[in-house]
Scaffold this motif. Structure first.
Motif, PDB file in Angstrom:
ATOM      1  N   ARG A 170       0.817  -1.249  -0.055  1.00  0.00           N
ATOM      2  CA  ARG A 170       0.369  -0.049   0.022  1.00  0.00           C
ATOM      3  C   ARG A 170       0.925   1.244  -0.013  1.00  0.00           C
ATOM      4  O   ARG A 170       1.727   1.347   0.749  1.00  0.00           O
ATOM      5  CB  ARG A 170      -0.843   0.073   1.332  1.00  0.00           C
ATOM      6  CG  ARG A 170      -1.842  -1.184   1.319  1.00  0.00           C
ATOM      7  CD  ARG A 170      -2.855  -1.081   0.489  1.00  0.00           C
ATOM      8  NE  ARG A 170      -3.926  -2.075   0.409  1.00  0.00           N
ATOM      9  CZ  ARG A 170      -3.850  -3.171  -0.400  1.00  0.00           C
ATOM     10  NH1 ARG A 170      -2.663  -3.512  -1.017  1.00  0.00           N
ATOM     11  NH2 ARG A 170      -4.820  -4.333   0.099  1.00  0.00           N
ATOM     12  N   GLN A 171       0.497   2.169  -0.912  1.00  0.00           N
ATOM     13  CA  GLN A 171       1.287   3.562  -0.810  1.00  0.00           C
ATOM     14  C   GLN A 171       0.371   4.224   0.212  1.00  0.00           C
ATOM     15  O   GLN A 171      -0.860   4.023   0.482  1.00  0.00           O
ATOM     16  CB  GLN A 171       1.085   4.219  -2.404  1.00  0.00           C
ATOM     17  CG  GLN A 171       2.214   3.688  -3.097  1.00  0.00           C
ATOM     18  CD  GLN A 171       1.818   4.469  -4.428  1.00  0.00           C
ATOM     19  OE1 GLN A 171       0.787   4.589  -5.095  1.00  0.00           O
ATOM     20  NE2 GLN A 171       3.182   4.858  -4.855  1.00  0.00           N
ATOM     21  N   ASN A 172       1.292   5.261   0.848  1.00  0.00           N
ATOM     22  CA  ASN A 172       0.222   6.137   1.733  1.00  0.00           C
ATOM     23  C   ASN A 172       1.504   7.525   1.874  1.00  0.00           C
ATOM     24  O   ASN A 172       2.142   7.394   1.285  1.00  0.00           O
ATOM     25  CB  ASN A 172       0.275   5.592   3.202  1.00  0.00           C
ATOM     26  CG  ASN A 172       1.522   5.109   3.718  1.00  0.00           C
ATOM     27  OD1 ASN A 172       2.651   5.558   3.641  1.00  0.00           O
ATOM     28  ND2 ASN A 172       1.424   3.806   4.353  1.00  0.00           N
ATOM     29  N   THR A 173       1.018   8.295   2.941  1.00  0.00           N
ATOM     30  CA  THR A 173       1.759   9.579   2.897  1.00  0.00           C
ATOM     31  C   THR A 173       3.221   9.496   3.177  1.00  0.00           C
ATOM     32  O   THR A 173       4.169  10.311   2.832  1.00  0.00           O
ATOM     33  CB  THR A 173       1.147  10.427   3.997  1.00  0.00           C
ATOM     34  OG1 THR A 173       1.027  10.013   5.298  1.00  0.00           O
ATOM     35  CG2 THR A 173      -0.454  10.959   3.499  1.00  0.00           C
ATOM     36  N   GLU A 174       3.605   8.254   3.878  1.00  0.00           N
ATOM     37  CA  GLU A 174       4.883   8.104   4.388  1.00  0.00           C
ATOM     38  C   GLU A 174       5.700   7.173   3.235  1.00  0.00           C
ATOM     39  O   GLU A 174       6.847   6.773   3.365  1.00  0.00           O
ATOM     40  CB  GLU A 174       5.045   7.431   5.825  1.00  0.00           C
ATOM     41  CG  GLU A 174       4.512   8.267   6.643  1.00  0.00           C
ATOM     42  CD  GLU A 174       4.241   7.823   8.034  1.00  0.00           C
ATOM     43  OE1 GLU A 174       4.288   6.734   8.273  1.00  0.00           O
ATOM     44  OE2 GLU A 174       4.201   8.662   8.853  1.00  0.00           O
ATOM     45  N   ARG A 175       4.917   6.342   2.393  1.00  0.00           N
ATOM     46  CA  ARG A 175       5.676   5.252   1.570  1.00  0.00           C
ATOM     47  C   ARG A 175       4.938   5.923   0.079  1.00  0.00           C
ATOM     48  O   ARG A 175       3.648   5.314  -0.198  1.00  0.00           O
ATOM     49  CB  ARG A 175       4.946   3.955   1.793  1.00  0.00           C
ATOM     50  CG  ARG A 175       5.536   2.889   0.661  1.00  0.00           C
ATOM     51  CD  ARG A 175       4.995   1.568   0.857  1.00  0.00           C
ATOM     52  NE  ARG A 175       5.601   0.959   2.145  1.00  0.00           N
ATOM     53  CZ  ARG A 175       4.639   0.552   3.156  1.00  0.00           C
ATOM     54  NH1 ARG A 175       3.402   0.554   2.774  1.00  0.00           N
ATOM     55  NH2 ARG A 175       5.063   0.051   4.381  1.00  0.00           N
ATOM     56  N   ARG A 176       5.539   6.743  -0.409  1.00  0.00           N
ATOM     57  CA  ARG A 176       5.213   7.351  -1.635  1.00  0.00           C
ATOM     58  C   ARG A 176       5.437   6.528  -3.124  1.00  0.00           C
ATOM     59  O   ARG A 176       4.885   6.855  -4.030  1.00  0.00           O
ATOM     60  CB  ARG A 176       5.622   8.848  -1.794  1.00  0.00           C
ATOM     61  CG  ARG A 176       4.945   9.620  -0.689  1.00  0.00           C
ATOM     62  CD  ARG A 176       5.087  11.067  -0.784  1.00  0.00           C
ATOM     63  NE  ARG A 176       4.588  11.727  -0.024  1.00  0.00           N
ATOM     64  CZ  ARG A 176       4.358  13.076   0.392  1.00  0.00           C
ATOM     65  NH1 ARG A 176       5.336  13.988  -0.626  1.00  0.00           N
ATOM     66  NH2 ARG A 176       4.051  13.746   1.487  1.00  0.00           N
ATOM     67  N   HIS A 177       6.470   5.856  -2.923  1.00  0.00           N
ATOM     68  CA  HIS A 177       7.033   5.330  -4.243  1.00  0.00           C
ATOM     69  C   HIS A 177       5.988   4.085  -4.563  1.00  0.00           C
ATOM     70  O   HIS A 177       5.229   3.364  -4.057  1.00  0.00           O
ATOM     71  CB  HIS A 177       8.254   4.455  -3.941  1.00  0.00           C
ATOM     72  CG  HIS A 177       8.592   3.581  -2.915  1.00  0.00           C
ATOM     73  ND1 HIS A 177       8.920   4.057  -1.521  1.00  0.00           N
ATOM     74  CD2 HIS A 177       8.511   2.184  -2.893  1.00  0.00           C
ATOM     75  CE1 HIS A 177       8.684   2.931  -0.685  1.00  0.00           C
ATOM     76  NE2 HIS A 177       8.642   2.068  -1.654  1.00  0.00           N
ATOM     77  N   SER A 178       6.231   3.612  -5.991  1.00  0.00           N
ATOM     78  CA  SER A 178       5.300   2.846  -6.476  1.00  0.00           C
ATOM     79  C   SER A 178       5.652   1.555  -6.101  1.00  0.00           C
ATOM     80  O   SER A 178       6.731   1.091  -5.582  1.00  0.00           O
ATOM     81  CB  SER A 178       5.182   3.242  -8.125  1.00  0.00           C
ATOM     82  OG  SER A 178       6.632   2.453  -8.472  1.00  0.00           O
ATOM     83  N   TYR A 179       4.897   0.297  -6.682  1.00  0.00           N
ATOM     84  CA  TYR A 179       5.108  -0.840  -6.358  1.00  0.00           C
ATOM     85  C   TYR A 179       6.364  -1.496  -7.152  1.00  0.00           C
ATOM     86  O   TYR A 179       7.263  -2.061  -6.791  1.00  0.00           O
ATOM     87  CB  TYR A 179       4.234  -1.686  -6.583  1.00  0.00           C
ATOM     88  CG  TYR A 179       4.323  -3.079  -6.249  1.00  0.00           C
ATOM     89  CD1 TYR A 179       4.478  -3.781  -5.093  1.00  0.00           C
ATOM     90  CD2 TYR A 179       4.163  -4.302  -7.340  1.00  0.00           C
ATOM     91  CE1 TYR A 179       4.700  -5.087  -4.910  1.00  0.00           C
ATOM     92  CE2 TYR A 179       4.436  -5.584  -7.223  1.00  0.00           C
ATOM     93  CZ  TYR A 179       4.578  -5.849  -5.905  1.00  0.00           C
ATOM     94  OH  TYR A 179       4.786  -7.402  -5.858  1.00  0.00           O
ATOM     95  N   ALA A 180       6.377  -0.776  -8.459  1.00  0.00           N
ATOM     96  CA  ALA A 180       7.737  -0.939  -9.212  1.00  0.00           C
ATOM     97  C   ALA A 180       8.803  -0.541  -8.500  1.00  0.00           C
ATOM     98  O   ALA A 180       9.845  -1.229  -8.872  1.00  0.00           O
ATOM     99  CB  ALA A 180       7.281  -0.443 -10.789  1.00  0.00           C
ATOM    100  N   GLN A 181       8.641   0.371  -8.064  1.00  0.00           N
ATOM    101  CA  GLN A 181      10.158   1.228  -7.509  1.00  0.00           C
ATOM    102  C   GLN A 181      10.436   0.241  -6.154  1.00  0.00           C
ATOM    103  O   GLN A 181      11.664   0.090  -5.946  1.00  0.00           O
ATOM    104  CB  GLN A 181       9.722   2.515  -6.954  1.00  0.00           C
ATOM    105  CG  GLN A 181       9.969   3.495  -8.104  1.00  0.00           C
ATOM    106  CD  GLN A 181       9.266   5.090  -7.723  1.00  0.00           C
ATOM    107  OE1 GLN A 181       8.150   4.890  -6.853  1.00  0.00           O
ATOM    108  NE2 GLN A 181       9.982   6.001  -8.225  1.00  0.00           N
ATOM    109  N   ALA A 182       9.548  -0.294  -5.477  1.00  0.00           N
ATOM    110  CA  ALA A 182       9.374  -1.030  -4.393  1.00  0.00           C
ATOM    111  C   ALA A 182      10.298  -2.546  -4.786  1.00  0.00           C
ATOM    112  O   ALA A 182      11.128  -2.843  -4.090  1.00  0.00           O
ATOM    113  CB  ALA A 182       8.254  -1.372  -3.580  1.00  0.00           C
ATOM    114  N   ILE A 183       9.698  -3.011  -6.083  1.00  0.00           N
ATOM    115  CA  ILE A 183      10.598  -4.175  -6.373  1.00  0.00           C
ATOM    116  C   ILE A 183      11.821  -3.829  -6.763  1.00  0.00           C
ATOM    117  O   ILE A 183      12.874  -4.793  -6.582  1.00  0.00           O
ATOM    118  CB  ILE A 183       9.791  -4.819  -7.654  1.00  0.00           C
ATOM    119  CG1 ILE A 183       8.347  -5.184  -7.206  1.00  0.00           C
ATOM    120  CG2 ILE A 183      10.527  -5.808  -8.377  1.00  0.00           C
ATOM    121  CD1 ILE A 183       7.256  -5.694  -8.290  1.00  0.00           C
TER     122      ILE A 183
END
Length: 182
Positions: A130-143
């Protein structure tokens, strides 16, 4: 910090949004010493202030602050007996710094700063990301981050154990069994 103490400092790393913080809370509930993620603490502090060290504003400043905080965390738990679990830590911060500005992990990490040889990685898990105000990067960026972290830990000689995609209690059981720290 003695060699035995360092060997009981275990890192939970891996994909952003993969359940590390939830797992850390479960391990704490079971009586293990835990250290929360430096990055989350920095983001919370920065969002209440100027915000110059936010990862989406200046990744280099953010990573340098995360390294400082991770080193402080290690010092604060240096005398804790038993297993200590870290939600990310110094290696993650050093790898983020390397990605941000090219500062080699070989020059930013001292060999004496090693954690336990086994590192547990949370894999990419789109169903819980899940993205939120503290985790703004995309799922692709997370991968992409997960791929860098996995390669970095392997390059540093850590034994990577990818956690199963299962409920938090089963994940904690898996870790405890793998380490033999029941």
């Amino acid at each position: 910090m003695t060699a035995d103490t360092k060997t009981r400092h275990v890192v939970l790393s891996g994909c952003s949004g993969g359940g590390k913080s939830t797992l850390l809370a479960e391990l704490s509930r079971r009586g293990f010493a835990t250290v929360p993620e430096p990055g989350r603490r920095i983001v919370a502090q920065e969002m209440d202030g100027v915000g110059a060290a936010l990862p989406w504003v200046n990744m280099e400043i953010f990573a340098r602050r995360a390294m400082e905080l991770a080193r402080t965390d290690r010092q604060q738990v240096a005398t804790v007996e038993g297993w200590v679990f870290f939600d990310r830590g110094l290696v993650d911060a050093a790898l983020a710094l390397e990605h941000a500005c090219g500062a080699s992990v070989a020059t930013t990490l001292d060999p004496s700063e090693r954690y336990h040889d086994v590192v547990f990685l949370t894999p990419p898990w789109p169903e819980i990301y899940r993205q939120n105000t503290e985790r703004r990067h995309s799922y692709a960026q997370a991968i992409d981050e997960y791929t860098r972290l996995r390669a970095g830990y392997l390059m540093l000689g850590y034994d990577i154990v990818v956690l199963p995609k299962t409920d938090v209690a089963a994940r904690a059981d898996f870790i405890v069994a793998r380490l033999g720290c029941a």
